[in-house]
Every structure is written in structure tokens, then in C-alpha cells.
Design a protein around this motif. Sequence first.
Motif, short mmCIF file in Angstrom:
data_model
loop_
_atom_site.label_atom_id
_atom_site.label_comp_id
_atom_site.label_asym_id
_atom_site.label_seq_id
_atom_site.Cartn_x
_atom_site.Cartn_y
_atom_site.Cartn_z
N THR A 94 -2.81 4.43 -2.10
CA THR A 94 -3.77 4.46 -1.01
C THR A 94 -3.80 5.82 -0.36
O THR A 94 -2.91 6.66 -0.54
CB THR A 94 -3.42 3.42 0.08
OG1 THR A 94 -2.12 3.68 0.56
CG2 THR A 94 -3.47 2.02 -0.46
N ARG A 95 -4.81 6.02 0.43
CA ARG A 95 -4.93 7.20 1.28
C ARG A 95 -4.56 6.75 2.68
O ARG A 95 -4.93 5.66 3.11
CB ARG A 95 -6.35 7.74 1.26
CG ARG A 95 -6.78 8.17 -0.11
CD ARG A 95 -8.25 8.58 -0.13
NE ARG A 95 -8.63 8.96 -1.46
CZ ARG A 95 -9.66 8.47 -2.10
NH1 ARG A 95 -10.45 7.59 -1.53
NH2 ARG A 95 -9.94 8.87 -3.33
N LEU A 96 -3.84 7.59 3.40
CA LEU A 96 -3.40 7.25 4.76
C LEU A 96 -4.16 8.11 5.77
O LEU A 96 -4.30 9.31 5.61
CB LEU A 96 -1.91 7.52 4.92
CG LEU A 96 -1.38 7.41 6.36
CD1 LEU A 96 -1.37 5.95 6.81
CD2 LEU A 96 0.00 8.02 6.49
N THR A 131 -4.62 2.53 5.86
CA THR A 131 -4.61 2.90 4.46
C THR A 131 -5.89 2.39 3.82
O THR A 131 -6.42 1.35 4.20
CB THR A 131 -3.40 2.30 3.72
OG1 THR A 131 -3.41 0.88 3.87
CG2 THR A 131 -2.10 2.88 4.23
N HIS A 190 0.89 -1.15 0.00
CA HIS A 190 0.00 0.00 0.00
C HIS A 190 0.93 1.21 0.00
O HIS A 190 1.72 1.39 0.91
CB HIS A 190 -0.93 -0.03 1.21
CG HIS A 190 -1.95 -1.12 1.10
ND1 HIS A 190 -1.82 -2.32 1.76
CD2 HIS A 190 -3.08 -1.21 0.38
CE1 HIS A 190 -2.84 -3.09 1.45
NE2 HIS A 190 -3.62 -2.44 0.62
N PHE A 201 1.68 5.25 -0.28
CA PHE A 201 1.02 6.51 0.06
C PHE A 201 2.03 7.62 0.21
O PHE A 201 3.25 7.38 0.23
CB PHE A 201 0.15 6.36 1.32
CG PHE A 201 0.86 5.73 2.49
CD1 PHE A 201 1.44 6.50 3.48
CD2 PHE A 201 0.92 4.35 2.61
CE1 PHE A 201 2.08 5.92 4.56
CE2 PHE A 201 1.56 3.75 3.69
CZ PHE A 201 2.14 4.54 4.67
N GLN A 232 -7.90 -2.28 2.32
CA GLN A 232 -7.41 -1.62 3.53
C GLN A 232 -6.15 -2.27 4.06
O GLN A 232 -6.00 -3.48 4.00
CB GLN A 232 -8.50 -1.67 4.61
CG GLN A 232 -8.13 -0.94 5.88
CD GLN A 232 -9.27 -0.94 6.88
OE1 GLN A 232 -10.41 -1.16 6.54
NE2 GLN A 232 -8.95 -0.70 8.12
#
Length: 162
Positions: free
Chosen positions: A158-160, A135, A76, A78, A112
Motif C-alpha cells: 500500500t501507499r501511506l 493506506t 496493509h 507499507f 483502504q
Amino acid sequence: MAKAVKAKKTTSMVEAIYGENVFSLKVMKKDLSKKAYDSISKTINDGGALDPAIAGEVAKAMKDWAVSKGATHFCHWFQPLTGSTAEKHDSFISPDGQGGVVMEFGAKELIQGEPDASSFPSGGLRATFEARGYTAWDPTSPAFIKEGEDATTLCIPTRLCG
């Protein structure tokens, strides 16, 4: 005339390899059912929510595509507010209990992750066990293959949230 031929050859070479390591809509259209493709395409183009019902199919197609390109790991990927990127790595490979391995990657792993957020600035002191980071897959940014000396890795933007 020779310059024109060379330029055309260079252009066709670039066109042939451009995006070859990107899990793009073009790849998805080939590897997903029409229902799953239409749903993920709508999510990417319109910014809507991901339909959880198709996440498993997308994860399988993404893993199969990545493994076909030599990937053994995924991360993941980010961009925390530190000016650089960060990655939470894992492997597709799991022991099968009989001396072999199975390649696993499902909707849960795609959607996730839970990296250790202890190294991110917090504005204060905290113990490592209290540092939580999560994430969430950003389907609007395409996953891609990163080739390295030690492993070929599927990078999932991904977004953290820390």
C-alpha cells in the motif's frame, strides 16, 4: 554429466516454487472473470486507476487464494520514510454470532486502511488521537503471503499518507 542433471533439477525446482506465494497476474488470470482480469491487468501494466466495479471480485479472489495457502490474517504493508517496513494487521475471521466464524474480506478492506500514525515522525509533538494515517492499495505491486510462527498473513502493498 552429473553436474548438468543436478543443475537442471535445481532449475526446475526453482521454477516450480518461484512466486508460489505471490498473487500474480498468472494467479489472477485463473481466478478472475475476463472483464476483471483485463481491467486489473491494464491498471497494473499501464498505471491507470483501479476500476471500483471490479474491486470486490479481486478482493474475493485474493482472500480465497490466501486462505487456501493457510492465511488467517491480512495486513496493509507499507514503507514509511524510516528505513524499514510497517504493517497494519487485521483478520479475515469475524464471529458469526452463533459460536462460529466467517471469513470476510471485501473491496473496502482491500482498497483502504487506517493505521495509527502516532509512531511516525511528525516534526513536532501531537497527541495519539490526532495521528491519522491512511493506506491505499498499490495494485502495481503484487500481494504476497508471509508465513510466520504465529500466523500466515496476506501482505497487501500500500501507499501511506500520514
